[in-house]
Design an enzyme around this catalytic site. Sequence first.
Site, mmCIF file in Angstrom:
data_model
loop_
_atom_site.group_PDB
_atom_site.id
_atom_site.type_symbol
_atom_site.label_atom_id
_atom_site.label_comp_id
_atom_site.label_asym_id
_atom_site.label_seq_id
_atom_site.Cartn_x
_atom_site.Cartn_y
_atom_site.Cartn_z
ATOM 1 C CG ASN A 135 -1.727 1.217 1.402
ATOM 2 O OD1 ASN A 135 -1.830 2.029 0.487
ATOM 3 N ND2 ASN A 135 -2.338 1.384 2.571
ATOM 4 C CD1 TRP A 136 3.434 0.902 -2.789
ATOM 5 C CD2 TRP A 136 3.539 1.987 -4.748
ATOM 6 N NE1 TRP A 136 4.118 0.103 -3.680
ATOM 7 C CE2 TRP A 136 4.200 0.742 -4.888
ATOM 8 C CE3 TRP A 136 3.470 2.840 -5.860
ATOM 9 C CZ2 TRP A 136 4.785 0.336 -6.089
ATOM 10 C CZ3 TRP A 136 4.046 2.433 -7.056
ATOM 11 C CH2 TRP A 136 4.703 1.197 -7.164
ATOM 12 C CE LYS A 137 -0.031 3.366 4.684
ATOM 13 N NZ LYS A 137 -0.024 3.527 6.117
ATOM 14 C CG HIS A 139 -5.715 1.682 5.258
ATOM 15 N ND1 HIS A 139 -5.310 2.639 6.151
ATOM 16 C CD2 HIS A 139 -4.664 0.846 5.088
ATOM 17 C CE1 HIS A 139 -4.058 2.386 6.505
ATOM 18 N NE2 HIS A 139 -3.641 1.304 5.875
ATOM 19 C CD GLU A 196 -2.971 5.383 6.794
ATOM 20 O OE1 GLU A 196 -2.995 5.475 5.563
ATOM 21 O OE2 GLU A 196 -2.002 4.894 7.427
ATOM 22 C CD GLU A 207 -3.460 -2.888 7.352
ATOM 23 O OE1 GLU A 207 -2.356 -3.108 6.860
ATOM 24 O OE2 GLU A 207 -4.114 -1.853 7.109
ATOM 25 N N GLY A 246 2.366 2.077 10.806
ATOM 26 C CA GLY A 246 3.287 3.191 10.640
ATOM 27 C C GLY A 246 3.974 3.605 11.934
ATOM 28 C CB SER A 268 5.213 -1.867 12.093
ATOM 29 O OG SER A 268 4.805 -0.519 12.283
ATOM 30 N N GLY A 275 2.766 -1.287 4.317
ATOM 31 C CA GLY A 275 2.792 0.149 4.014
ATOM 32 C C GLY A 275 4.212 0.611 3.757
ATOM 33 N N GLY A 276 4.824 1.228 4.774
ATOM 34 C CA GLY A 276 6.146 1.848 4.630
ATOM 35 C C GLY A 276 7.182 0.985 3.930
#
Length: 258
Positions: free
Chosen positions: A10-12, A102, A104, A174, A180, A220, A241-242
């Site tokens: 997930n590159w957001k 998600h 967010e 998640e 994150g 993470s 993610g990251g």
Amino acid sequence: MTRQKIVAGNWKMNKTLLEATQLTVELHEALGETSLPPHLQVVLCPPALYLEKIKSLLTLLHADHLAVGAQNCHQAANGAYTGEIAADMIASVGAQYVIIGHSERRAYYAETNDLLRDKTTAVLKAGLRVIFCCGENLDEREANRHTQVVAQQLRESLFDLEAAQWQHIAIAYEPVWAIGTGKTASPDQAQAMHQFIRQLIGEQYGKAVAEQTTLLYGGSCNAANADELFACPDIDGGLIGGASLKAKDFSTIIRAMK
Ligand code: PEP
């Protein structure tokens, strides 16, 4: 039966178009000629603006084992919703997956379980697959309400679906406190929740559906901890993610999924 495994990035809201294409090429190179297990699907979820470009690039690179997915979509089929993107549009550029729910989006765009049920229906109607996110926040975990919260998210958004539709659904657990933050759920915590989710699906839809459903861990997950998380019996991959923004790290995570 071998369940489908998925490692999704997930590159957001990161990367310019040039950076996104570079990352795709670097990932393809980092994966090299290593053949991935046939039951493993890798999914890249760039910003929607780049879906078509990344899909074409993957076709050009003959990276048949990499699919693309969107990070969100609107619940309506089309219409006067300025700035929004419908599931059919996502399908029309060759994407196969949509991330729904998600944390967010739940937190910053007030997406409710009811809305996420409608979004899920829209995605399935368009012939796409859903990666449905669920998970508790820190207060809920500390109050020992985490299973209750996740059960409610799944019941209210997904449990109206027909059993046959579940072959197009993957769940990503998640925990919000792990996203994150560098704080990962321990393999025991993650496995316990995944086992709980599978049991819940089984109670609603029967053992066959529960056993076939792909359950991902996200929060993470990185090149150093993917091995032990993916070794858990009910964890079928990850939503990353990251660490998906770095080809070397993401390729290491992909290879950790056997
Ligand atoms: C995510 O946002 O889905 C996620 C898992 O992020 P991170 O890996 O950066 O915690």
